[in-house]
Design a protein around this motif. Structure first.
Motif, PDB file in Angstrom:
ATOM      1  N   TYR A   1       0.838  -1.202   0.000  1.00 36.18           N
ATOM      2  CA  TYR A   1       0.000   0.000   0.000  1.00 36.18           C
ATOM      3  C   TYR A   1       0.870   1.247   0.000  1.00 36.18           C
ATOM      4  O   TYR A   1       1.765   1.384   0.840  1.00 36.18           O
ATOM      5  N   PRO A   2       0.646   2.194  -0.909  1.00 30.52           N
ATOM      6  CA  PRO A   2       1.459   3.421  -0.954  1.00 30.52           C
ATOM      7  C   PRO A   2       1.082   4.382   0.167  1.00 30.52           C
ATOM      8  O   PRO A   2      -0.021   4.918   0.201  1.00 30.52           O
ATOM      9  N   THR A   3       1.989   4.597   1.093  1.00 33.05           N
ATOM     10  CA  THR A   3       1.750   5.492   2.223  1.00 33.05           C
ATOM     11  C   THR A   3       2.992   6.333   2.466  1.00 33.05           C
ATOM     12  O   THR A   3       4.106   5.948   2.083  1.00 33.05           O
ATOM     13  N   TYR A   4       2.808   7.470   3.098  1.00 34.38           N
ATOM     14  CA  TYR A   4       3.940   8.318   3.451  1.00 34.38           C
ATOM     15  C   TYR A   4       4.506   7.970   4.823  1.00 34.38           C
ATOM     16  O   TYR A   4       5.519   8.527   5.246  1.00 34.38           O
ATOM     17  N   LEU A   5       3.861   7.075   5.549  1.00 36.08           N
ATOM     18  CA  LEU A   5       4.348   6.694   6.871  1.00 36.08           C
ATOM     19  C   LEU A   5       5.542   5.758   6.763  1.00 36.08           C
ATOM     20  O   LEU A   5       5.531   4.838   5.943  1.00 36.08           O
ATOM     21  N   PRO A   6       6.561   5.939   7.590  1.00 34.35           N
ATOM     22  CA  PRO A   6       7.651   4.958   7.646  1.00 34.35           C
ATOM     23  C   PRO A   6       7.130   3.688   8.310  1.00 34.35           C
ATOM     24  O   PRO A   6       6.279   3.755   9.205  1.00 34.35           O
ATOM     25  N   TYR A   7       7.631   2.545   7.892  1.00 36.35           N
ATOM     26  CA  TYR A   7       7.093   1.274   8.390  1.00 36.35           C
ATOM     27  C   TYR A   7       7.447   1.016   9.849  1.00 36.35           C
ATOM     28  O   TYR A   7       8.541   1.335  10.308  1.00 36.35           O
ATOM     29  N   MET A   8       6.506   0.413  10.548  1.00 33.23           N
ATOM     30  CA  MET A   8       6.733  -0.115  11.887  1.00 33.23           C
ATOM     31  C   MET A   8       5.820  -1.315  12.047  1.00 33.23           C
ATOM     32  O   MET A   8       4.616  -1.231  11.762  1.00 33.23           O
ATOM     33  N   GLY A   9       6.374  -2.467  12.445  1.00 35.72           N
ATOM     34  CA  GLY A   9       5.561  -3.668  12.610  1.00 35.72           C
ATOM     35  C   GLY A   9       4.919  -3.708  13.988  1.00 35.72           C
ATOM     36  O   GLY A   9       5.604  -3.599  15.002  1.00 35.72           O
ATOM     37  N   ILE A  10       3.604  -3.856  14.015  1.00 30.17           N
ATOM     38  CA  ILE A  10       2.894  -4.004  15.284  1.00 30.17           C
ATOM     39  C   ILE A  10       1.707  -4.938  15.062  1.00 30.17           C
ATOM     40  O   ILE A  10       1.035  -4.852  14.029  1.00 30.17           O
ATOM     41  N   ILE A  11       1.501  -5.841  15.954  1.00 31.02           N
ATOM     42  CA  ILE A  11       0.420  -6.837  15.944  1.00 31.02           C
ATOM     43  C   ILE A  11       0.634  -7.898  14.887  1.00 31.02           C
ATOM     44  O   ILE A  11       0.780  -9.084  15.195  1.00 31.02           O
ATOM     45  N   LEU A  12       0.644  -7.476  13.611  1.00 33.79           N
ATOM     46  CA  LEU A  12       0.765  -8.441  12.516  1.00 33.79           C
ATOM     47  C   LEU A  12       1.979  -8.136  11.640  1.00 33.79           C
ATOM     48  O   LEU A  12       2.106  -7.026  11.112  1.00 33.79           O
ATOM     49  N   ASP A  13       2.848  -9.105  11.502  1.00 35.52           N
ATOM     50  CA  ASP A  13       3.927  -9.045  10.516  1.00 35.52           C
ATOM     51  C   ASP A  13       3.450  -9.936   9.375  1.00 35.52           C
ATOM     52  O   ASP A  13       3.746 -11.134   9.323  1.00 35.52           O
ATOM     53  N   ILE A  14       2.663  -9.345   8.490  1.00 33.49           N
ATOM     54  CA  ILE A  14       1.960 -10.141   7.486  1.00 33.49           C
ATOM     55  C   ILE A  14       2.927 -10.790   6.500  1.00 33.49           C
ATOM     56  O   ILE A  14       2.747 -11.947   6.106  1.00 33.49           O
ATOM     57  N   ALA A  15       3.955 -10.074   6.118  1.00 34.70           N
ATOM     58  CA  ALA A  15       4.908 -10.617   5.152  1.00 34.70           C
ATOM     59  C   ALA A  15       5.578 -11.879   5.666  1.00 34.70           C
ATOM     60  O   ALA A  15       5.856 -12.806   4.899  1.00 34.70           O
ATOM     61  N   ASN A  16       5.810 -11.946   6.984  1.00 34.31           N
ATOM     62  CA  ASN A  16       6.502 -13.094   7.572  1.00 34.31           C
ATOM     63  C   ASN A  16       5.566 -14.059   8.282  1.00 34.31           C
ATOM     64  O   ASN A  16       6.017 -15.065   8.841  1.00 34.31           O
ATOM     65  N   GLY A  17       4.269 -13.737   8.284  1.00 36.21           N
ATOM     66  CA  GLY A  17       3.303 -14.645   8.893  1.00 36.21           C
ATOM     67  C   GLY A  17       3.441 -14.811  10.388  1.00 36.21           C
ATOM     68  O   GLY A  17       3.306 -15.917  10.912  1.00 36.21           O
ATOM     69  N   VAL A  18       3.714 -13.706  11.095  1.00 38.13           N
ATOM     70  CA  VAL A  18       3.862 -13.741  12.548  1.00 38.13           C
ATOM     71  C   VAL A  18       2.900 -12.736  13.167  1.00 38.13           C
ATOM     72  O   VAL A  18       2.744 -11.615  12.669  1.00 38.13           O
ATOM     73  N   ALA A  19       2.253 -13.144  14.262  1.00 35.34           N
ATOM     74  CA  ALA A  19       1.336 -12.249  14.977  1.00 35.34           C
ATOM     75  C   ALA A  19       1.759 -12.115  16.426  1.00 35.34           C
ATOM     76  O   ALA A  19       2.097 -13.104  17.070  1.00 35.34           O
ATOM     77  N   ALA A  20       1.757 -10.881  16.930  1.00 34.46           N
ATOM     78  CA  ALA A  20       2.027 -10.600  18.343  1.00 34.46           C
ATOM     79  C   ALA A  20       0.841  -9.792  18.850  1.00 34.46           C
ATOM     80  O   ALA A  20       0.820  -8.569  18.750  1.00 34.46           O
ATOM     81  N   ILE A  21      -0.160 -10.471  19.364  1.00 35.26           N
ATOM     82  CA  ILE A  21      -1.421  -9.836  19.714  1.00 35.26           C
ATOM     83  C   ILE A  21      -1.441  -9.435  21.186  1.00 35.26           C
ATOM     84  O   ILE A  21      -1.250 -10.275  22.069  1.00 35.26           O
TER      85      ILE A  21
END
Length: 315
Positions: free
Chosen positions: A159-179
């Protein structure tokens, strides 16, 4: 037509706000900035101000007949709060500015302070509420746009966004969830572009309420996990971080955050993620009361399930 100046309009959220206001073709748009973003856009005039001088700020605002200010400044340190406080003072002195939206967004820091909640930290909360105190004592009309957590983070890198990335809750690319918590507490998520649309439409309202809740979508984190798994077609490695763990500033590590420790130290990142997770687990992203959605029904928001399916199906 409103003559609106956006402070911090080249940042992640700020840029989305500027673009959505421009898209309405209804208002004169000014950018308070030290950079050259939008320099080639004839519809945006860049205002150079000295944040250390309320008098100089007032002169610039008055000479350009600015009547509304939207602040999207990052408020993380006292110096940044001082800049915003001086912007408020300059707005008051200008005589032309009538409305001011401080850099709030995210959480309802005023309510959290009343409740004795310090998320993501007491210092940051008080930096936010300090500006609100000054606005409350001023003749300016103000509103705090409170929009929950930005949905943009869950579309990276598609998704095109101006926000710098930060992983929280779901790391979808790597298939990991920290809920955080048990995943059953509703959480408000809003796309930055949807925030921008609400801000843009709010410029035409006859009056502003002190608090403007924006709800892009309100969902349970367990449902969000289910939709992400459905879109990607893979089973996630799922971890639940209980409240006790979060209060020790610890979270399950998401692989996509590891490369970012080089410029965002792990300890600091864990602390911030833990406090944001705690806010979700304890219901502080489940806003109560009237919303701006009800006042501006023409603004259609992006739903979490649709967003995940659009940007993650088959990936």
């Amino acid at each position: 037509m409103v003559r609106v100046a956006i402070a911090g309009g080249t940042g992640g959220l700020g840029r989305a706000v500027v673009e959505e206001i421009l898209a309405t073709k209804k208002h004169d748009v000014f950018l308070i900035s030290r950079t050259e973003a939008f320099k080639d856009d004839p519809n945006v005039k860049v205002l150079a101000i000295d944040y250390d001088s309320p008098e100089a700020i007032a002169s610039v605002l008055k000479s350009n007949n600015i009547d509304t200010i939207i602040s999207t400044l990052g408020i993380f340190q006292e110096a940044q709060q001082k800049a915003q406080l001086n912007l408020v003072e300059g707005a008051v002195q200008s005589g032309t500015v009538k409305r001011f939206a401080p850099s709030e967004f995210g959480l309802d820091y005023v309510q959290n302070k009343k409740d004795g909640v310090a998320i993501p930290s007491e210092a940051m909360r008080d930096l936010k509420t300090g500006t609100v105190d000054k606005l409350e004592a001023s003749p300016l009309t103000y509103t705090r746009f409170v929009c929950g957590f930005f949905l943009d983070y869950f579309g990276y890198p598609h998704y095109p966004t101006y926000l710098p990335y930060m992983g929280i809750i779901l790391d979808i690319a790597n298939g990991v969830a920290a809920i955080p918590g048990d995943g059953e507490q509703p959480v408000t998520f809003t796309l930055t572009r949807d925030v921008g649309k609400f801000v843009a439409e709010s410029l035409s309202l006859e009056s502003w309420e002190p608090t403007s809740y924006i709800v892009g979508d309100k969902v349970k984190l367990n449902d969000m996990l289910k939709w992400a798994e459905g879109a990607t077609g893979k089973k996630f490695d799922v971890h639940y971080d209980d409240v006790a763990k979060l209060k020790t500033y610890q979270v399950t590590e998401l692989p996509s955050n590891v490369p970012r420790y080089a410029f965002f130290p792990k300890e600091m990142m864990f602390g911030m993620l833990a406090m944001m997770g705690l806010g979700m687990a304890e219901g502080h992203f489940d806003f109560k009361g009237p919303t701006l959605n009800e006042k501006l029904p023409q603004v259609k928001t992006t739903k979490v399930k649709d967003f995940l399916e659009e940007y993650w199906t088959g990936k």
